[in-house]
Scaffold this motif. Structure first.
Motif, PDB file in Angstrom:
ATOM      1  N   ALA A  63       0.911  -1.203  -0.210  1.00 57.74           N
ATOM      2  CA  ALA A  63       0.290   0.068   0.040  1.00 57.74           C
ATOM      3  C   ALA A  63       0.866   1.246   0.082  1.00 57.74           C
ATOM      4  CB  ALA A  63      -0.849  -0.022   1.111  1.00 57.74           C
ATOM      5  N   ALA A  64       2.010   1.117   0.943  1.00 59.22           N
ATOM      6  CA  ALA A  64       3.034   2.308   0.780  1.00 59.22           C
ATOM      7  C   ALA A  64       3.635   2.578  -0.717  1.00 59.22           C
ATOM      8  CB  ALA A  64       4.012   2.128   1.721  1.00 59.22           C
ATOM      9  N   ALA A  65       3.662   1.216  -1.503  1.00 54.73           N
ATOM     10  CA  ALA A  65       4.319   1.598  -2.741  1.00 54.73           C
ATOM     11  C   ALA A  65       3.596   2.035  -3.810  1.00 54.73           C
ATOM     12  CB  ALA A  65       4.960   0.012  -3.040  1.00 54.73           C
ATOM     13  N   SER A  66       2.135   1.500  -3.781  1.00 51.10           N
ATOM     14  CA  SER A  66       1.378   1.893  -4.822  1.00 51.10           C
ATOM     15  C   SER A  66       0.012   1.484  -4.388  1.00 51.10           C
ATOM     16  CB  SER A  66       1.753   1.044  -6.079  1.00 51.10           C
ATOM     17  OG  SER A  66       0.818   1.176  -7.107  1.00 51.10           O
ATOM     18  N   ARG A  67      -1.111   2.051  -5.221  1.00 51.18           N
ATOM     19  CA  ARG A  67      -2.542   1.915  -5.047  1.00 51.18           C
ATOM     20  C   ARG A  67      -2.966   0.534  -5.698  1.00 51.18           C
ATOM     21  NH1 ARG A  67      -5.484   7.844  -5.284  1.00 51.18           N
ATOM     22  NH2 ARG A  67      -4.487   8.746  -3.436  1.00 51.18           N
ATOM     23  N   GLY A  68      -1.840   0.225  -7.014  1.00 55.41           N
ATOM     24  CA  GLY A  68      -2.287  -0.944  -7.696  1.00 55.41           C
ATOM     25  C   GLY A  68      -1.603  -2.085  -7.304  1.00 55.41           C
ATOM     26  N   PRO A  69      -1.586  -3.122  -8.144  1.00 55.16           N
ATOM     27  CA  PRO A  69      -0.618  -4.310  -7.792  1.00 55.16           C
ATOM     28  C   PRO A  69       0.858  -3.841  -7.772  1.00 55.16           C
ATOM     29  CG  PRO A  69      -2.278  -4.687  -9.638  1.00 55.16           C
ATOM     30  CD  PRO A  69      -2.390  -3.343  -9.458  1.00 55.16           C
ATOM     31  N   VAL A  70       1.641  -4.646  -7.101  1.00 57.95           N
ATOM     32  CA  VAL A  70       3.177  -4.612  -7.070  1.00 57.95           C
ATOM     33  C   VAL A  70       3.916  -5.686  -7.238  1.00 57.95           C
ATOM     34  CG1 VAL A  70       2.781  -2.709  -5.251  1.00 57.95           C
ATOM     35  CG2 VAL A  70       3.031  -4.801  -4.573  1.00 57.95           C
ATOM     36  N   ALA A  71       5.318  -5.617  -7.677  1.00 55.67           N
ATOM     37  CA  ALA A  71       6.218  -6.765  -7.742  1.00 55.67           C
ATOM     38  C   ALA A  71       6.152  -7.084  -6.391  1.00 55.67           C
ATOM     39  CB  ALA A  71       7.196  -6.576  -8.446  1.00 55.67           C
ATOM     40  N   ILE A  72       6.362  -8.288  -5.986  1.00 50.29           N
ATOM     41  CA  ILE A  72       6.611  -8.899  -4.764  1.00 50.29           C
ATOM     42  C   ILE A  72       8.011  -9.675  -4.809  1.00 50.29           C
ATOM     43  CG2 ILE A  72       6.324 -10.394  -2.737  1.00 50.29           C
ATOM     44  CD1 ILE A  72       4.301  -7.821  -3.221  1.00 50.29           C
TER      45      ILE A  72
END
Length: 250
Positions: A63-72
């Motif tokens: 959530a801190a990185a982006s409002r959308g999907p993120v790479a993990i």
């Protein structure tokens, strides 16, 4: 949770069994040149159901990185947490990167499990074994003695600033042994990259174990960091970041 910064495609990076994100600072810094990077330390999660609690930490980091999907991305043991997250939160996971991650079917050897049962008493033996395991890899990554010394001094400084806890590491291993993560692999829908070092140089997690993900996760790809084993993301962080960046952009 730590927002390292950077601009570009968002990525959450999960540390290995040492638990402290600063141990992998070279990779985090290299990724931050082209990505928005968020990370955390495993010891931020306490109590039972640790894998669920770690996934909650990844949720907050995402959530801190982006409002959308993120790479993990998960390093070694952290890859198991990344696997659980990608399987349980497909809509929040754009890509999955497993770096020298053991297969969910793999189990540590008897000596490693013995260290987990007696973490403080076993610490001297654990450190001696770690040095023996890593010596060939460091020689391959840094052929010049001066470069090996400089790396060792730098990494020792990071470990002293963010020391590991043998007791917590033991708890995390026990939490892993209590989980069956094999079904999670079949539930992953995100594009997946399996990153390893060379088979002869990774003496911590067998490369053949990591490569099981190529059959466990549909469409998974494989990339090798040459002249490294288990430590490629910190001995050759720019190479590792480049591999990950190209995968996220593909």
């Amino acid at each position: 949770m730590v927002v390292v910064g950077g601009e570009g495609p968002p990525i959450v990076v999960i540390p290995g069994i040492q638990g402290r994100w600063r141990w992998m600072a070279p990779l985090v810094d290299a990724l931050a040149r082209r990505h928005r990077v968020v990370t955390f330390s495993l010891n931020e999660a306490r109590g039972d159901r640790l894998f669920d609690r770690w996934c909650d930490l990844v949720d907050r980091s995402a959530a801190a990185a982006s409002r959308g999907p993120v790479a993990i991305a998960g390093l070694s043991f952290g890859g198991l947490i990344a696997l659980r997250y990608a399987a349980s939160r497909p809509n929040r996971t754009s890509h999955l990167v497993l770096i020298s991650t053991p297969s969910p079917r793999w189990r540590p050897d008897a000596a490693s499990l013995g260290y987990a049962d007696r973490p403080w008493r076993s610490l001297p033996a654990f450190l001696r074994r770690t040095r023996t395991r890593l010596a060939p890899e460091l020689a391959a990554a840094f052929p010049q003695r001066a470069d090996r010394t400089a790396f060792s001094v730098s990494q020792t400084g990071r470990l002293l600033r963010a020391p590991q806890s043998p007791a917590r590491m033991a708890d995390w291993i026990h939490a892993w042994m209590a989980e069956d993560l094999t079904p999670d692999s079949a539930r992953v829908t995100a594009p997946t990259l399996v990153v390893t070092g060379e088979p002869a140089l990774d003496r911590v997690v067998p490369v053949e174990s990591s490569l099981e993900y190529l059959s466990l996760i549909t469409g998974a790809e494989h990339a090798v960091i040459a002249d490294t084993g288990h430590l490629g993301v910190i001995t050759k962080p720019d190479v590792a970041a480049g591999l990950i960046g190209r995968f996220l952009a593909s």
